[in-house]
Design a protein around this motif. Structure first.
Motif, PDB file in Angstrom:
ATOM      1  N   GLN A 185       0.654  -1.341  -0.072  1.00 24.28           N
ATOM      2  CA  GLN A 185       0.126   0.112   0.070  1.00 24.28           C
ATOM      3  C   GLN A 185       0.718   1.389   0.100  1.00 24.28           C
ATOM      4  N   VAL A 194     -10.444  -6.238 -10.932  1.00 28.57           N
ATOM      5  CA  VAL A 194     -11.634  -5.039 -11.087  1.00 28.57           C
ATOM      6  C   VAL A 194     -12.556  -5.250 -10.077  1.00 28.57           C
ATOM      7  N   PHE A 195     -13.362  -4.221  -9.771  1.00 28.37           N
ATOM      8  CA  PHE A 195     -14.620  -4.326  -8.683  1.00 28.37           C
ATOM      9  C   PHE A 195     -15.628  -4.743  -9.449  1.00 28.37           C
ATOM     10  N   PRO A 196     -15.992  -5.844  -9.461  1.00 36.77           N
ATOM     11  CA  PRO A 196     -16.999  -6.468 -10.291  1.00 36.77           C
ATOM     12  C   PRO A 196     -18.379  -5.718 -10.255  1.00 36.77           C
ATOM     13  N   MET A 206     -18.933  -3.040  -9.172  1.00 33.40           N
ATOM     14  CA  MET A 206     -19.101  -1.472  -9.320  1.00 33.40           C
ATOM     15  C   MET A 206     -18.939  -0.910 -10.656  1.00 33.40           C
ATOM     16  N   MET A 214     -12.191   4.525  -7.827  1.00 33.72           N
ATOM     17  CA  MET A 214     -11.432   3.822  -6.619  1.00 33.72           C
ATOM     18  C   MET A 214      -9.876   3.998  -6.908  1.00 33.72           C
ATOM     19  N   PHE A 230      -8.498   6.714  -5.358  1.00 29.25           N
ATOM     20  CA  PHE A 230      -8.849   7.031  -3.699  1.00 29.25           C
ATOM     21  C   PHE A 230      -7.862   7.588  -2.907  1.00 29.25           C
ATOM     22  N   TYR A 266     -21.654  -9.594   6.301  1.00 29.24           N
ATOM     23  CA  TYR A 266     -21.426 -10.536   5.390  1.00 29.24           C
ATOM     24  C   TYR A 266     -20.184 -10.223   4.294  1.00 29.24           C
ATOM     25  N   ARG A 316     -17.306 -10.888   5.599  1.00 32.44           N
ATOM     26  CA  ARG A 316     -17.450 -12.212   5.115  1.00 32.44           C
ATOM     27  C   ARG A 316     -17.462 -13.449   6.267  1.00 32.44           C
ATOM     28  N   LYS A 364     -18.576   4.022  -1.218  1.00 33.02           N
ATOM     29  CA  LYS A 364     -17.948   3.305  -2.379  1.00 33.02           C
ATOM     30  C   LYS A 364     -16.836   2.606  -1.900  1.00 33.02           C
ATOM     31  N   ALA A 365     -16.059   3.096  -0.902  1.00 31.80           N
ATOM     32  CA  ALA A 365     -14.807   2.272  -0.486  1.00 31.80           C
ATOM     33  C   ALA A 365     -15.287   0.972   0.213  1.00 31.80           C
ATOM     34  N   ARG A 414     -18.085  -0.475  -0.797  1.00 31.93           N
ATOM     35  CA  ARG A 414     -18.283  -1.383  -1.798  1.00 31.93           C
ATOM     36  C   ARG A 414     -17.249  -2.012  -2.275  1.00 31.93           C
ATOM     37  N   ALA A 415     -16.088  -1.364  -2.736  1.00 28.08           N
ATOM     38  CA  ALA A 415     -15.020  -1.827  -3.336  1.00 28.08           C
ATOM     39  C   ALA A 415     -14.405  -2.911  -2.353  1.00 28.08           C
ATOM     40  N   ASP A 449     -16.374  -5.983  -2.534  1.00 31.55           N
ATOM     41  CA  ASP A 449     -15.824  -6.588  -4.005  1.00 31.55           C
ATOM     42  C   ASP A 449     -14.665  -7.370  -4.246  1.00 31.55           C
ATOM     43  N   ASN A 450     -13.676  -6.839  -3.787  1.00 29.48           N
ATOM     44  CA  ASN A 450     -12.427  -7.281  -3.946  1.00 29.48           C
ATOM     45  C   ASN A 450     -11.501  -6.582  -2.745  1.00 29.48           C
ATOM     46  N   LEU A 480      -7.565  -5.909  -4.026  1.00 27.42           N
ATOM     47  CA  LEU A 480      -7.899  -4.763  -5.089  1.00 27.42           C
ATOM     48  C   LEU A 480      -7.972  -3.320  -4.225  1.00 27.42           C
ATOM     49  N   ALA A 481      -8.774  -3.509  -3.372  1.00 26.81           N
ATOM     50  CA  ALA A 481      -9.118  -2.342  -2.171  1.00 26.81           C
ATOM     51  C   ALA A 481      -7.864  -1.875  -1.650  1.00 26.81           C
ATOM     52  N   LEU A 482      -7.146  -2.747  -1.293  1.00 24.40           N
ATOM     53  CA  LEU A 482      -5.740  -2.594  -0.489  1.00 24.40           C
ATOM     54  C   LEU A 482      -4.880  -1.891  -1.464  1.00 24.40           C
ATOM     55  N   LEU A 525     -26.538 -13.295  -0.441  1.00 29.46           N
ATOM     56  CA  LEU A 525     -25.653 -12.756   0.701  1.00 29.46           C
ATOM     57  C   LEU A 525     -24.808 -11.541   0.319  1.00 29.46           C
ATOM     58  N   LYS A 568     -22.780 -12.729  -3.014  1.00 32.25           N
ATOM     59  CA  LYS A 568     -21.500 -13.561  -3.086  1.00 32.25           C
ATOM     60  C   LYS A 568     -21.542 -14.894  -3.579  1.00 32.25           C
ATOM     61  N   TYR A 573     -23.951 -22.015   5.220  1.00 34.36           N
ATOM     62  CA  TYR A 573     -25.218 -22.235   4.960  1.00 34.36           C
ATOM     63  C   TYR A 573     -25.608 -23.196   5.721  1.00 34.36           C
TER      64      TYR A 573
END
Lengths: 238, 333, 446
Positions: free
Chosen positions: A75, A91-93, A95, A103, A106, B36, B40, B193-194, B196-197, B200-201, B204-206, B261, B331, C204
């Motif tokens: 980071q 990618v962020f699928p 979004m 992002m 960011f 979740y 997760r 948005k962060a 959601r990002a 999502d992943n 990649l967010a990191l 979920l 998910k 689940y």
């Protein structure tokens, strides 16, 4: 002559007890395209991850613009100007394309600058402009790859690292992606990429590294390597 | 054939109660689905978080009533909500700090998180019992009815009455406002948005410089708010008993899974699907059938009320069998 | 991983025997010393021990699912309740008139219900685009038929001498025979749930079992024809002598005298020792079988799958099928313990089946004892059950000491009154502490 922009020298290390990399060295000058090729399991992606700080190194050092960044987390390296595009899950699928790019920016807080970079990315990849509002997960493989590269560019990197950007895309899309990568390099950004499609990649490479079992086997300009009969026979299939 | 009376009866006994209940479930399921999506794991302590938050609301309501402060015609509980949410959020943040963070850093398997959430469930359950006991508590001091049965009959001249309770309207209004705010937050703000990002992943967010701990903190705060609100609305509408909040966990999970979920929109849809199914299946339809000219000896009730959990369960099983990612693609399995 | 390995290395071979000895000392203290901590009553001590032994059987079942296969069953309470039905259905006396009132029709209705599900499952893969409609129609028609057959039968049975019976009645067979039946009932339900929920994400299964647990308990509470529902089913026959018979035995008072107990106390202790021997025998038998299974090729494969599902799957092992096996077997053991529980209680009281007590407390036992280790599960069960009972007493005592400086008043009374709830907090804390600092439990798996 000043030191190269990125210099990763003598990298030795691995995930567990066994080392994957053995005294591996990679350097990239400003605005250059450096390509890592080699057979499967040669440690190409591992070497890239080591440069990015995702692999603990026992020996060797990584400098960026003359500064030792060996102790920094991935980071922190992003903040220092290293952009990374993973091979998969890049990618962020859920979004939208626009949000994916957002992002990427960011860590930046210059709204004008972000807008400018966004324009540049959309000019570079015009198809993304049309799909701005579409979730990235719904795009085709090639378009998704463009989003991934675009997201990384949004961090405004000085060095862009791509892990097999053309994996799983059609030859036409591959050529287009390579064209874009050349364009990015011309804008002054250094490129370090791992490629399966060795021949095509070396054609655009300023410098190529052939890795075998985690060690440098051949190093030279892309043209030199393509001309080297040994390299051609062993790695490029004749 | 008496279509109008039948319609009013359906509204009164099915649509109105199911809508209020659905809104409560949706808020609960939103909390589960957010946790979740970001952390997760299925949080088994969510029901008891709702109970704890509601217990805080009740204590504060009593305090306010003691001071003579009221919000007539609205229930005093609404006034107590913000402070109760803050207290619950503090508890959640503390729990995350001493329990979940450790496993997050170790990247433990989801089932270990679930197990830890069971430990948290015990503690929250004990805390709730400790502060407020196990008795049934009614704390709705607002205006009872917006439309009363007798008034409705007088106005319309219909045989069938219709009642609309204040808590039902408050429930739906509060749920709508909260959901609108949540979607604005998730889709329009940088922090949202962060989140959601990250959902999502994570990796990649990191790489994009998103601070995971900050995302996690936001998630707990929002989940605490949703849980406290859902629990309070449920308690206002029915009554508060610590144990019912454990039982409501099943319909909430069912709602979250039905919707997929990790998918907030799905959680809302899931909440209403479960609520309407539950009410429709356990409602005795004889009276309505009679209005439509179909006399019957039986109650025409598909399942007795005691089995309302079976409805959530069957919905859950059907979704797991045919579409494990949920109707709205949550998910992956 | 590294901490776990170190923990295993540190565990001495004396660890388990010492811990068991410590539990034995606790039980003996409970039986002999009377002070602030212990009651000094053998009846109480053996009572705790017996329920501890039953919990140990339940914990063994849970340990098979979790320790061998990593499956999280959150509906233990339901499988226990299902097992608890067996002694009622097998060994209580037949109810006069019940079978004639609607027995055949009831069986027919149940067959119809199961037949509908089977038909739907058969039709589904064999029809094309319209299968949703077809299966939906089958299910709706089946449900209507089922209710048409079922409701009058139930009404008739429940009307049959409703004040004292109203249930279908048992077969009057020996109660020990009902224990394996309890196991079989639980196994059947487990197969149905496992078929649907296994092979999906691990949580689940947890959620699905949470649901089935609540539904089974609701069925036991509300279907009065099975076991009188919340009206409770008492008079379940015993496998050991009754206290009154003992007391009336000519030689018993003398025996009691020699032991220094009153006749009433001695008879209670005698009965409880009888149960304790029986439960210990069952427990040892289950452990023996479990150990044999664990060390067989089947057990090694189970552990291989648990440790690396992906690798095992890649090696061609059918992970889901193996999980189903172990899930069914584990639930069967849980059902067995349910049958043992009502036999010991002599009464089936469905409202007593609370998930916190019978699902999550059992989980605490397994995690604390040592996931994957059968002796650990047993140790955890005995220890946690002892603490669970005693914390209810110790909590208020401690609260009494803590609140002594407070002025008498509402707050103090409230705290004193709420103190028994502290055991939930204590159990939660124990679970979290063990999970974090000794994730492999008191007696780690070798």
């Amino acid at each position: 002559m000043s030191a190269p922009y990125l210099a990763a020298t003598g990298m030795t290390g691995g995930y567990g007890k066994a080392d994957i990399l053995h005294d591996c060295t990679l350097t990239v000058e400003r605005g250059q395209i450096a390509v890592i090729v080699g057979p499967n399991g040669a440690g190409k992606s591992t070497a890239m991850k080591a440069v990015f700080g995702m692999l603990p190194l026992r020996e060797g050092r990584v400098t960026l613009d003359g500064e030792d960044i060996g102790a920094l987390s991935p980071q922190e390296r992003v903040r220092r100007g290293m952009g990374f595009v993973p091979q998969t899950h890049n990618v962020f699928p859920s979004m939208t394309v626009a949000e994916n790019l957002e992002m990427g920016a960011f860590i930046r807080d210059d709204d004008d600058g972000i807008a400018r970079t966004m324009d540049q990315v959309l000019t570079l990849f015009p198809v993304l402009a049309d799909k701005r509002r579409q979730p990235a997960g719904e795009l085709s493989g090639g378009q998704r790859q463009q989003v991934a590269v675009g997201r990384a560019l949004m961090t405004k990197p000085q060095l862009l690292m791509l892990d097999e950007p053309t994996a799983g895309v059609s030859p036409i899309v591959m050529d287009e992606l390579f064209d874009r990568i050349i364009e990015i390099a011309r804008s002054g950004i250094s490129i370090l990429m791992v490629e399966q499609n060795a021949r095509q990649a070396l054609e655009i490479a300023d410098i190529g590294y052939v890795l075998v079992q985690g060690a440098n086997r051949y190093t030279g300009t892309g043209a030199e390597l393509l001309a080297d009969s040994e390299v051609r026979r062993t790695f490029l299939g004749g | 054939m008496d279509l109008l009376n039948a319609l009013v009866a359906v509204l009164n006994f099915v649509v109105i109660p199911a809508t209020a209940y659905g809104a409560q479930l949706a808020l609960g399921a939103l909390g589960v689905t957010l946790i979740y999506g970001i952390l997760r794991f299925s949080n088994f302590a969510h029901g008891d978080t709702m109970a704890f938050g509601t217990a805080m609301v009740i204590l504060l309501t009593w305090g306010l009533q003691g001071l003579g402060i009221a919000l007539t015609p609205l229930p005093t509980a609404l006034l107590a909500l913000p402070v109760a949410i803050a207290l619950t959020a503090l508890l959640m943040l503390g729990t995350d700090r001493v329990v979940y963070r450790f496993y997050r850093r170790k990247r433990a398997a989801p089932i270990i998180f679930v197990m830890a959430s069971v430990g948290v469930m015990f503690i929250m359950n004990g805390l709730t019992r400790l502060v407020i006991g196990v008795d049934e508590i009614r704390f709705d001091d607002g205006a009872r009815f917006i439309i009363g049965v007798a008034d409705f009959r007088r106005w319309t001249g219909l045989e069938e009455g219709l009642a609309l309770r204040g808590t039902q309207v408050i429930t739906v209004a509060a749920a709508a406002l909260t959901v609108a705010w949540l979607f604005w937050f998730l889709n329009r703000t940088r922090s949202g948005k962060a989140m959601r990002a990250y959902s999502d992943n994570e990796d990649l967010a990191l790489l994009s410089g998103i601070d995971p701990e900050r995302v996690v903190r936001q998630t707990w705060i929002i989940a605490a708010a949703l849980a406290t609100l859902a629990g309070t609305l449920y308690g206002l509408d029915k009554s508060f008993r610590a144990f019912t909040y454990f039982q409501i966990l099943l319909p909430i999970f069912a709602a979250a899974i039905v919707g997929g979920l990790g998918n907030p929109l799905g959680a809302i849809a899931g909440g209403f699907i479960v609520a309407f199914s539950e009410v429709a299946v356990t409602y005795p339809w004889r009276k309505i059938a009679a209005y439509l000219g179909w006399e019957s000896d039986g109650l025409m009730q598909l399942l007795s009320t005691e089995y309302k959990f079976a409805v959530s369960f069957v919905i859950l099983i059907v979704v797991l069998l045919f579409r494990p990612t949920g109707l709205f693609r949550g998910k992956s399995v | 991983m590294s901490t776990a390995t170190r923990q295993a290395e540190r565990a001495s071979p004396w660890r388990a025997p010492l811990l068991f000895a410590a539990v034995a000392v606790l039980v003996i203290l409970e039986g002999t010393t009377r002070n602030a901590l212990f009651s000094g009553s053998w009846n109480t001590a053996l009572g705790i021990l017996n329920l501890g032994l039953i919990s140990a059987v339940t914990a063994l079942g849970v340990n098979m699912m979790w320790g061998y296969a990593g499956l999280f069953n959150a509906g233990i309470v339901g499988f226990m309740a299902l097992g608890a039905l067996a002694p009622v259905l097998i060994s209580t006396a037949p109810v006069p008139g019940a079978w004639d009132a609607g027995g055949t029709r009831l069986l027919f209705a149940l067959a119809l219900g199961l037949g509908t599900l089977a038909l739907a499952a058969w039709v589904w893969p064999r029809t094309g685009a319209w299968r949703g409609v077809a299966v939906g129609a089958i299910l709706i028609a089946g449900f209507v038929l089922f209710r048409w057959a079922f409701d009058p039968a139930v009404t008739a049975i429940e009307a049959n001498n409703a004040a004292s019976y109203g249930n279908i009645g048992g077969l009057g067979w020996p109660v020990l025979l009902s224990w394996p039946v309890g196991a079989a009932l639980a196994a059947a339900a487990a197969w149905a749930v496992g078929k649907v929920a296994l092979g999906l994400r691990s949580d689940y299964l947890a959620i699905a079992t949470l649901g089935i647990g609540e539904i089974i308990v609701a069925v036991v509470k509300n279907e009065d024809w099975i076991a009188r529902g919340v009206k409770n089913m008492s008079g379940i026959p015993r496998p050991v002598p009754y206290e009154l018979d003992l007391q009336n035995h000519p030689e018993f008072p003398e025996l009691a005298n020699r032991l220094g107990m009153s006749v009433a106390e001695a008879s209670g202790v005698w009965v409880k020792i009888g149960y304790a021997s029986l439960f210990t025998a069952v427990l040892l038998a289950v452990i023996l079988l479990a150990q044999l299974a664990l060390n067989s090729p089947w057990g090694r494969m189970m552990r291989a799958i648990r440790d690396n599902e992906v690798a095992a799957g890649a090696m061609g092992k059918n992970v889901t099928a193996r999980h189903l096996q172990v899930f069914v077997i584990g639930c069967a053991v849980v059902g067995l313990s349910g049958a043992m529980l009502v036999t010991y209680d002599g009464i089936l009281n469905p409202t007593a089946f609370a998930p916190l007590r019978y699902t999550f407390l059992i989980w605490v036992m397994v995690i604390v004892g040592g996931s994957g280790n059968n002796w650990g599960a047993v140790l955890g069960a005995l220890l946690i059950w002892f603490l669970w009972i005693k914390v209810e007493v110790w909590g208020p005592a401690l609260m009494g000491v803590l609140t002594a400086p407070l002025p008498p008043g509402d707050l103090r009374n409230h705290l004193l009154g709420s103190a028994p709830h502290m055991r939930f907090i204590v159990m939660g804390l124990i679970l979290l502490l063990v999970l974090r600092f000794a994730p492999r439990g008191l007696v780690p798996e070798r």
